[in-house]
Design an enzyme around this catalytic site. Structure first.
Site, short mmCIF file in Angstrom:
data_model
loop_
_atom_site.label_atom_id
_atom_site.label_comp_id
_atom_site.label_asym_id
_atom_site.label_seq_id
_atom_site.Cartn_x
_atom_site.Cartn_y
_atom_site.Cartn_z
N ILE A 230 5.62 -5.05 -8.10
CA ILE A 230 5.98 -4.06 -9.11
C ILE A 230 7.02 -3.12 -8.50
CG2 ILE A 230 5.15 -2.26 -10.66
CD1 ILE A 230 4.03 -5.06 -11.29
N VAL B 100 -8.14 11.11 -1.90
CA VAL B 100 -9.25 10.28 -2.37
C VAL B 100 -10.14 9.77 -1.24
CG1 VAL B 100 -8.04 9.60 -4.47
CG2 VAL B 100 -7.88 8.14 -2.43
N TYR C 235 -4.31 -4.16 4.28
CA TYR C 235 -4.11 -3.94 2.84
C TYR C 235 -4.86 -4.99 2.03
CZ TYR C 235 -1.70 -3.46 -1.65
OH TYR C 235 -1.42 -3.30 -2.98
N LYS D 127 -8.01 -4.37 -0.67
CA LYS D 127 -7.94 -4.72 -2.09
C LYS D 127 -8.97 -5.80 -2.45
CE LYS D 127 -4.73 -1.85 -3.36
NZ LYS D 127 -5.03 -0.74 -4.31
N SER E 196 -4.77 -5.87 -6.29
CA SER E 196 -3.50 -6.51 -5.93
C SER E 196 -3.64 -8.02 -6.04
CB SER E 196 -3.10 -6.14 -4.50
OG SER E 196 -2.00 -6.91 -4.05
#
Length: 245
Positions: free
Chosen positions: A184, A59, A152, A156, A139
């Site tokens: 998760i 991607v 990260y 996000k 997130s």
């Protein structure tokens, strides 16, 4: 008419669970990952998907994303729903984070969201009466920040910026929302990606457990369905109470 759904990051985790959840609705599915998610594609067929494409796509690579979009256009003629799950995580103190690692996280998580979102929206018609849906996986960290995860978190947070901007740009014919999961139970939270200390911290939330990928997938199906018609520009937390904005 069966919904035409593109799910990225479909090889495992939230992406795979989302693919199977949409398969259960009788969708026509295009499934993409850095390696073609043949495993998920076969399971989706067994779950009831009308048609399934499995596509290899990095991607962060603009040409690869365009090629993915053309494959979807050729097979389905357009797109009704995007569920963009592809992403990576990086845990390291700032002063021990090479620029190359920052660049890679931003390339996959933020640049990838831009490229995939742009391509998917270009395939969507949508109307005020039957709007298309873009669902991006962000997130809970995008809201609260987190030490030693700054690349990260930044990526996000950027995804939320794309969502809010696109929601205004394409309303009312396309509804654009983010899902902001908390902890998760996927491989991303495994020992290869996160320390034992941080896994323990993830459990220190009101519901005291990891969520399931299937629970996130159920929310994606909801947002893509009739119940999601009045949501746009939102970041929906599914996090066991980790963040309460």
């Amino acid at each position: 008419m069966s919904a035409r759904v593109l799910v990225t990051g479909a090889y495992r985790g939230i992406g795979s669970a989302s693919a199977l959840a949409f398969a259960g609705t009788g969708a026509r599915l295009a499934l993409a990952d850095i390696r073609a998610p043949e495993n998920t594609a076969e399971a989706a067929r067994e779950k009831g998907a009308i048609e399934v494409l499995d596509l290899a796509c990095d991607v962060s690579d603009a040409n690869a994303v365009v090629a993915m979009g053309e494959a979807v256009r050729t097979a389905f003629g357009g797109l009704d729903v995007l569920v963009h799950c592809a992403g990576i995580i990086h845990e390291a103190p700032l002063l021990a984070t090479p620029v190359a690692d920052f660049d890679r996280v931003i390339a996959v998580n933020l640049r990838g969201s831009f490229l995939v979102g742009k391509t998917a929206i270009g395939l969507m018609a949508g109307t005020q009466e039957a709007p298309a849906r873009v669902i991006m996986i962000a997130s809970d960290m995008a809201y609260c920040g987190r030490e030693i995860f700054s690349p990260y978190v930044a990526s996000k947070h950027g995804v939320l910026g794309l969502v809010r901007s696109w929601a205004k740009e394409f309303a009312p014919r396309i509804l654009v929302n983010a899902i902001c999961p908390g902890p998760i139970d996927t491989e991303m939270l495994g020992a290869a990606n996160m320390s034992a200390e941080w896994r323990a911290r993830e459990l220190a939330i009101p519901l005291a457990r990891f969520g399931k990928p299937e629970e996130v997938a159920e929310l994606a199906v909801f947002l893509a369905g009739a119940g999601g018609r009045y949501f746009t520009g939102q970041g929906l937390g599914i996090n066991g109470g980790s963040v309460m904005p």
